[in-house]
Scaffold this active site. Sequence first.
Site, PDB file in Angstrom:
ATOM      1  CB  SER A   1      -0.913  -0.003   1.225  1.00 15.60           C
ATOM      2  OG  SER A   1      -0.164  -0.230   2.388  1.00 15.60           O
TER       3      SER A   1
ATOM      4  CG  HIS B   1      -3.176  -1.164  -3.478  1.00 15.00           C
ATOM      5  ND1 HIS B   1      -3.326   0.194  -3.297  1.00 15.00           N
ATOM      6  CD2 HIS B   1      -3.309  -1.715  -2.250  1.00 15.00           C
ATOM      7  CE1 HIS B   1      -3.556   0.439  -2.027  1.00 15.00           C
ATOM      8  NE2 HIS B   1      -3.553  -0.706  -1.377  1.00 15.00           N
TER       9      HIS B   1
ATOM     10  CD  GLU C   1      -3.796   2.673  -6.381  1.00 17.22           C
ATOM     11  OE1 GLU C   1      -3.524   2.156  -5.276  1.00 17.22           O
ATOM     12  OE2 GLU C   1      -3.819   3.904  -6.552  1.00 17.22           O
TER      13      GLU C   1
HETATM   14  N1  3HC Z   1     -15.517 -11.869   2.299  1.00 14.03           N
HETATM   15  C1  3HC Z   1     -16.613 -12.067   1.528  1.00 14.03           C
HETATM   16  N2  3HC Z   1     -17.717 -11.279   1.629  1.00 14.03           N
HETATM   17  C2  3HC Z   1     -17.709 -10.299   2.546  1.00 14.03           C
HETATM   18  C3  3HC Z   1     -16.612 -10.050   3.380  1.00 14.03           C
HETATM   19  C4  3HC Z   1     -15.475 -10.887   3.221  1.00 14.03           C
HETATM   20  N3  3HC Z   1     -14.359 -10.712   3.954  1.00 14.03           N
HETATM   21  N4  3HC Z   1     -16.895  -8.999   4.174  1.00 14.03           N
HETATM   22  C5  3HC Z   1     -18.140  -8.593   3.856  1.00 14.03           C
HETATM   23  N5  3HC Z   1     -18.624  -9.367   2.873  1.00 14.03           N
HETATM   24  C6  3HC Z   1     -19.893  -9.216   2.148  1.00 14.03           C
HETATM   25  C7  3HC Z   1     -21.111  -9.576   2.920  1.00 14.03           C
HETATM   26  O1  3HC Z   1     -21.427 -10.940   2.771  1.00 14.03           O
HETATM   27  C8  3HC Z   1     -22.172  -8.676   2.295  1.00 14.03           C
HETATM   28  O2  3HC Z   1     -22.649  -9.240   1.068  1.00 14.03           O
HETATM   29  P1  3HC Z   1     -24.002  -8.677   0.353  1.00 14.03           P
HETATM   30  O3  3HC Z   1     -23.732  -7.266  -0.076  1.00 14.03           O
HETATM   31  O4  3HC Z   1     -24.175  -9.586  -0.809  1.00 14.03           O
HETATM   32  O5  3HC Z   1     -25.073  -8.746   1.384  1.00 14.03           O
HETATM   33  C9  3HC Z   1     -21.401  -7.439   1.920  1.00 14.03           C
HETATM   34  O6  3HC Z   1     -20.032  -7.811   1.873  1.00 14.03           O
HETATM   35  C10 3HC Z   1     -21.620  -6.373   2.933  1.00 14.03           C
HETATM   36  O7  3HC Z   1     -21.223  -6.898   4.199  1.00 14.03           O
HETATM   37  P2  3HC Z   1     -22.047  -6.685   5.546  1.00 14.03           P
HETATM   38  O8  3HC Z   1     -23.517  -6.671   5.267  1.00 14.03           O
HETATM   39  O9  3HC Z   1     -21.529  -7.644   6.569  1.00 14.03           O
HETATM   40  O10 3HC Z   1     -21.575  -5.288   6.076  1.00 14.03           O
HETATM   41  P3  3HC Z   1     -21.705  -3.881   5.435  1.00 14.03           P
HETATM   42  O11 3HC Z   1     -22.885  -3.715   4.563  1.00 14.03           O
HETATM   43  O12 3HC Z   1     -21.523  -2.981   6.583  1.00 14.03           O
HETATM   44  O13 3HC Z   1     -20.420  -3.772   4.490  1.00 14.03           O
HETATM   45  C11 3HC Z   1     -18.151  -3.372   4.021  1.00 14.03           C
HETATM   46  C12 3HC Z   1     -19.149  -4.053   4.938  1.00 14.03           C
HETATM   47  C13 3HC Z   1     -18.228  -4.000   2.639  1.00 14.03           C
HETATM   48  C14 3HC Z   1     -16.790  -3.611   4.637  1.00 14.03           C
HETATM   49  C15 3HC Z   1     -18.536  -1.846   3.925  1.00 14.03           C
HETATM   50  O14 3HC Z   1     -18.670  -1.293   5.203  1.00 14.03           O
HETATM   51  C16 3HC Z   1     -17.506  -1.045   3.165  1.00 14.03           C
HETATM   52  O15 3HC Z   1     -17.503  -1.013   1.946  1.00 14.03           O
HETATM   53  N6  3HC Z   1     -16.605  -0.343   3.915  1.00 14.03           N
HETATM   54  C17 3HC Z   1     -15.519   0.415   3.338  1.00 14.03           C
HETATM   55  C18 3HC Z   1     -14.388  -0.517   3.050  1.00 14.03           C
HETATM   56  C19 3HC Z   1     -13.229   0.184   2.422  1.00 14.03           C
HETATM   57  O16 3HC Z   1     -13.209   1.388   2.216  1.00 14.03           O
HETATM   58  N7  3HC Z   1     -12.211  -0.618   2.120  1.00 14.03           N
HETATM   59  C20 3HC Z   1     -10.969  -0.100   1.584  1.00 14.03           C
HETATM   60  C21 3HC Z   1      -9.997   0.154   2.697  1.00 14.03           C
HETATM   61  S1  3HC Z   1      -8.508   0.859   2.110  1.00 14.03           S
HETATM   62  C22 3HC Z   1      -7.562  -0.454   1.649  1.00 14.03           C
HETATM   63  O17 3HC Z   1      -7.904  -1.612   1.811  1.00 14.03           O
HETATM   64  C23 3HC Z   1      -6.269  -0.102   1.000  1.00 14.03           C
HETATM   65  C24 3HC Z   1      -5.085  -0.115   1.939  1.00 14.03           C
HETATM   66  O18 3HC Z   1      -3.931   0.124   1.171  1.00 14.03           O
HETATM   67  C25 3HC Z   1      -5.162   0.878   3.054  1.00 14.03           C
END
Ligand code: 3HC
Length: 301
Positions: A123, A144, A156
């Site tokens: 990252s 990424h 990315e």
């Molecule tokens: N594996 C598979 N499926 C998963 C999962 C996993 N680890 N985690 C969540 N899911 C699925 C769920 O089954 C659910 O599926 P559906 O949409 O078909 O119902 C969906 O994802 C949504 O999960 P939840 O209902 O449990 O929870 P939320 O609706 O609150 O969503 C989230 C969770 C997807 C994490 C959402 O809150 C989100 O998009 N958050 C922002 C995440 C983000 O910004 N990530 C990037 C971080 S930066 C990064 O990674 C880069 C690094 O370099 C810093």
Amino acid sequence: MMNQTMKKITIIGSGTMGNGIAHLFAQNGFQVNLMDISEDALSRALKTIEGNLDRQVKKEIISQQDKADTLSRIQTHTDLKQAVSQAELVVEAASEHIPIKLKIFQDLDSLCPSGCILASNTSSISITKIAAATKRPKQVIGMHFFNPVPVMKLVEIINGYATSAETTQKITQTAQTLGKVPTVVNDYPGFAANRILMPMLNEAFYTLYEGVAGVSEIDTVMKLGMGHPMGPLQLADFVGLDICLDILKVMHQGLGNPKYAPCPLLINMVEAGHLGIKSGIGFYDYAAGNKASIVAERFRQ
Ligand code: 3HC
């Protein structure tokens, strides 16, 4: 559709990102070798992958058979030589510590078949620097992924200074085969995604630190006012506060602009070991399972 050119993939590192990447490749028909130095880490990773596949079965995204097929395509290894001997693509998602990362790439370069592409999920570490540790800089690239990997649509792709157009094209195609949307960017500190995300998170830390608003107010503002799925403080806990600090340091140092200086509150929290979800406490308290409660009011000035 299955990628015609690359089928045998090795993932280095079985932590949150590594196991998510292994899950994704295996689910899309690739043969995955998952490598970690620790047997315990590998068995934890397989449990996590199984749990995340169960989630997808429950939501009827995949069938029980898909789950079984996905798991059958993942082999675990603790020996690097064995793990990469037939690899066509390696995706490294191991330590973000520069000397360790460079050593991993030197080893990969000497052990992988000559045509193998070496990708890093870093990252923050320069792809150009990583590539320079190998004798195949044209075949080194950033790939990424975003947490949670099976869910987030973006990959990315970062071109190092010497990455060839052929490598970029193969990795772009691979990301598409995985059902992701590839976005190609150049190799500068923070690349594009974290260059934009981290200053926003840092500003949220300052907003708390300067007493402008509390934890829930800041997260509510961004969730309900801007339509973000998570507030910035909750997202920082999810990413890991140590990771946020590392990325901000790289950007501050590499871009030479004081606007990227990490907030002193973030530095204090990392020094205190309050790293977010992974340590059980950050801006929120995760002691009661995933139901977080707010702890950081006391950081208000
Ligand atoms: N594996 C598979 N499926 C998963 C999962 C996993 N680890 N985690 C969540 N899911 C699925 C769920 O089954 C659910 O599926 P559906 O949409 O078909 O119902 C969906 O994802 C949504 O999960 P939840 O209902 O449990 O929870 P939320 O609706 O609150 O969503 C989230 C969770 C997807 C994490 C959402 O809150 C989100 O998009 N958050 C922002 C995440 C983000 O910004 N990530 C990037 C971080 S930066 C990064 O990674 C880069 C690094 O370099 C810093």
